[in-house]
Design a protein around this motif. Structure first.
Motif, PDB file in Angstrom:
ATOM      1  N   THR A  16     -16.181   5.395   8.600  1.00 17.29           N
ATOM      2  CA  THR A  16     -17.038   4.210   8.552  1.00 17.29           C
ATOM      3  C   THR A  16     -17.508   3.856   7.147  1.00 17.29           C
ATOM      4  O   THR A  16     -18.562   3.247   6.965  1.00 17.29           O
ATOM      5  CB  THR A  16     -18.253   4.391   9.481  1.00 17.29           C
ATOM      6  N   GLY A  17     -16.723   4.190   6.152  1.00 17.93           N
ATOM      7  CA  GLY A  17     -17.041   3.790   4.788  1.00 17.93           C
ATOM      8  C   GLY A  17     -17.546   4.926   3.942  1.00 17.93           C
ATOM      9  O   GLY A  17     -17.661   6.064   4.390  1.00 17.93           O
ATOM     10  N   GLU A  18     -17.856   4.605   2.701  1.00 13.53           N
ATOM     11  CA  GLU A  18     -18.228   5.608   1.703  1.00 13.53           C
ATOM     12  C   GLU A  18     -17.095   6.622   1.582  1.00 13.53           C
ATOM     13  O   GLU A  18     -17.309   7.824   1.561  1.00 13.53           O
ATOM     14  CB  GLU A  18     -19.548   6.291   2.056  1.00 13.53           C
ATOM     15  N   SER A  52      -9.903   3.475   8.626  1.00 11.96           N
ATOM     16  CA  SER A  52     -10.972   3.449   7.632  1.00 11.96           C
ATOM     17  C   SER A  52     -11.447   2.033   7.339  1.00 11.96           C
ATOM     18  O   SER A  52     -10.661   1.093   7.326  1.00 11.96           O
ATOM     19  CB  SER A  52     -10.480   4.079   6.329  1.00 11.96           C
ATOM     20  N   VAL A  53     -12.744   1.927   7.104  1.00 10.07           N
ATOM     21  CA  VAL A  53     -13.342   0.694   6.596  1.00 10.07           C
ATOM     22  C   VAL A  53     -14.045   1.051   5.289  1.00 10.07           C
ATOM     23  O   VAL A  53     -14.251   2.218   4.981  1.00 10.07           O
ATOM     24  CB  VAL A  53     -14.329   0.039   7.599  1.00 10.07           C
ATOM     25  N   LEU A  54     -14.389   0.033   4.541  1.00  9.10           N
ATOM     26  CA  LEU A  54     -14.999   0.253   3.239  1.00  9.10           C
ATOM     27  C   LEU A  54     -16.517   0.229   3.320  1.00  9.10           C
ATOM     28  O   LEU A  54     -17.087  -0.579   4.045  1.00  9.10           O
ATOM     29  CB  LEU A  54     -14.529  -0.818   2.255  1.00  9.10           C
ATOM     30  N   GLY A  55     -17.152   1.114   2.571  1.00  8.07           N
ATOM     31  CA  GLY A  55     -18.601   1.119   2.439  1.00  8.07           C
ATOM     32  C   GLY A  55     -19.003   0.569   1.083  1.00  8.07           C
ATOM     33  O   GLY A  55     -18.151   0.269   0.237  1.00  8.07           O
ATOM     34  N   ASN A  56     -20.297   0.459   0.851  1.00  9.64           N
ATOM     35  CA  ASN A  56     -20.757  -0.169  -0.386  1.00  9.64           C
ATOM     36  C   ASN A  56     -20.270   0.551  -1.639  1.00  9.64           C
ATOM     37  O   ASN A  56     -19.946  -0.075  -2.635  1.00  9.64           O
ATOM     38  CB  ASN A  56     -22.282  -0.337  -0.398  1.00  9.64           C
ATOM     39  N   HIS A  57     -20.163   1.861  -1.616  1.00 11.33           N
ATOM     40  CA  HIS A  57     -19.656   2.573  -2.795  1.00 11.33           C
ATOM     41  C   HIS A  57     -18.175   2.266  -3.026  1.00 11.33           C
ATOM     42  O   HIS A  57     -17.717   2.228  -4.164  1.00 11.33           O
ATOM     43  CB  HIS A  57     -19.868   4.079  -2.668  1.00 11.33           C
ATOM     44  N   ASP A  58     -17.438   2.039  -1.956  1.00  9.95           N
ATOM     45  CA  ASP A  58     -16.025   1.703  -2.090  1.00  9.95           C
ATOM     46  C   ASP A  58     -15.847   0.360  -2.788  1.00  9.95           C
ATOM     47  O   ASP A  58     -14.883   0.162  -3.527  1.00  9.95           O
ATOM     48  CB  ASP A  58     -15.352   1.676  -0.718  1.00  9.95           C
ATOM     49  N   TYR A  59     -16.770  -0.558  -2.571  1.00  8.78           N
ATOM     50  CA  TYR A  59     -16.699  -1.881  -3.203  1.00  8.78           C
ATOM     51  C   TYR A  59     -17.003  -1.836  -4.695  1.00  8.78           C
ATOM     52  O   TYR A  59     -16.747  -2.796  -5.405  1.00  8.78           O
ATOM     53  CB  TYR A  59     -17.640  -2.868  -2.513  1.00  8.78           C
ATOM     54  N   ARG A  60     -17.544  -0.736  -5.184  1.00  6.14           N
ATOM     55  CA  ARG A  60     -17.784  -0.601  -6.624  1.00  6.14           C
ATOM     56  C   ARG A  60     -16.475  -0.380  -7.374  1.00  6.14           C
ATOM     57  O   ARG A  60     -16.412  -0.556  -8.579  1.00  6.14           O
ATOM     58  CB  ARG A  60     -18.727   0.568  -6.900  1.00  6.14           C
ATOM     59  N   GLY A  61     -15.453   0.045  -6.651  1.00  6.12           N
ATOM     60  CA  GLY A  61     -14.153   0.309  -7.262  1.00  6.12           C
ATOM     61  C   GLY A  61     -13.176  -0.809  -6.985  1.00  6.12           C
ATOM     62  O   GLY A  61     -13.545  -1.957  -6.744  1.00  6.12           O
ATOM     63  N   ARG A  77      -1.747   9.529   7.147  1.00  6.25           N
ATOM     64  CA  ARG A  77      -2.914   9.389   8.033  1.00  6.25           C
ATOM     65  C   ARG A  77      -3.768   8.191   7.663  1.00  6.25           C
ATOM     66  O   ARG A  77      -4.478   7.644   8.502  1.00  6.25           O
ATOM     67  CB  ARG A  77      -3.792  10.643   7.958  1.00  6.25           C
ATOM     68  N   TRP A  78      -3.750   7.788   6.400  1.00 11.06           N
ATOM     69  CA  TRP A  78      -4.652   6.759   5.878  1.00 11.06           C
ATOM     70  C   TRP A  78      -4.274   5.372   6.403  1.00 11.06           C
ATOM     71  O   TRP A  78      -3.139   4.946   6.310  1.00 11.06           O
ATOM     72  CB  TRP A  78      -4.605   6.746   4.359  1.00 11.06           C
ATOM     73  N   LEU A  79      -5.253   4.653   6.952  1.00  8.22           N
ATOM     74  CA  LEU A  79      -5.049   3.268   7.378  1.00  8.22           C
ATOM     75  C   LEU A  79      -6.328   2.493   7.094  1.00  8.22           C
ATOM     76  O   LEU A  79      -7.379   2.771   7.672  1.00  8.22           O
ATOM     77  CB  LEU A  79      -4.710   3.190   8.867  1.00  8.22           C
ATOM     78  N   CYS A  80      -6.240   1.571   6.178  1.00  5.87           N
ATOM     79  CA  CYS A  80      -7.360   0.706   5.834  1.00  5.87           C
ATOM     80  C   CYS A  80      -6.757  -0.675   5.627  1.00  5.87           C
ATOM     81  O   CYS A  80      -6.107  -0.919   4.618  1.00  5.87           O
ATOM     82  CB  CYS A  80      -8.063   1.212   4.574  1.00  5.87           C
ATOM     83  N   LEU A  81      -6.941  -1.560   6.601  1.00  4.58           N
ATOM     84  CA  LEU A  81      -6.224  -2.827   6.600  1.00  4.58           C
ATOM     85  C   LEU A  81      -7.026  -4.029   6.151  1.00  4.58           C
ATOM     86  O   LEU A  81      -6.440  -5.031   5.748  1.00  4.58           O
ATOM     87  CB  LEU A  81      -5.684  -3.117   8.016  1.00  4.58           C
ATOM     88  N   ARG A  82      -8.348  -3.969   6.280  1.00  2.00           N
ATOM     89  CA  ARG A  82      -9.127  -5.158   5.984  1.00  2.00           C
ATOM     90  C   ARG A  82     -10.397  -4.825   5.248  1.00  2.00           C
ATOM     91  O   ARG A  82     -10.937  -3.740   5.377  1.00  2.00           O
ATOM     92  CB  ARG A  82      -9.509  -5.882   7.287  1.00  2.00           C
TER      93      ARG A  82
END
Length: 85
Positions: A16-18, A52-61, A77-82
């Motif tokens: 769920t992010g981070e 996986s979804v992105l959390g606020n720390h992920d948006y810093r990158g 294993r990794w899947l982050c589509l949106r």
């Protein structure tokens, strides 16, 4: 996580992010992907698809790095589509 995954006989993981503290990934070749994901979640029960979804720390990158399908070639294993800003 590995013990709980085994106990619950999980089929997948939802992240769920981070995903990558403190500042997400810098690129698809950022070593943090392997160091903070591939080499950490090694339990047999966690060798399932990670949604996986992105959390606020992920948006810093570099958001595009985490969304890039090349990461699935590094670790299937990794899947982050949106991105949901």
């Amino acid at each position: 996580m590995g013990r709980i995954g085994k106990k619950l006989d999980i089929n997948f993981v939802i992240s769920t992010g981070e995903n990558f503290y403190d500042d997400g990934l810098t690129s698809i070749s950022d070593n943090a992907f392997k160091e903070s994901f591939t080499k950490i979640y090694t339990a047999k029960s966690l060798q399932k698809q990670w949604n996986s979804v992105l959390g606020n720390h992920d948006y810093r990158g570099n958001v595009e790095a985490q969304l890039n399908p090349v990461l699935r070639k590094i670790d299937s294993r990794w899947l982050c589509l949106r991105s949901f800003p």
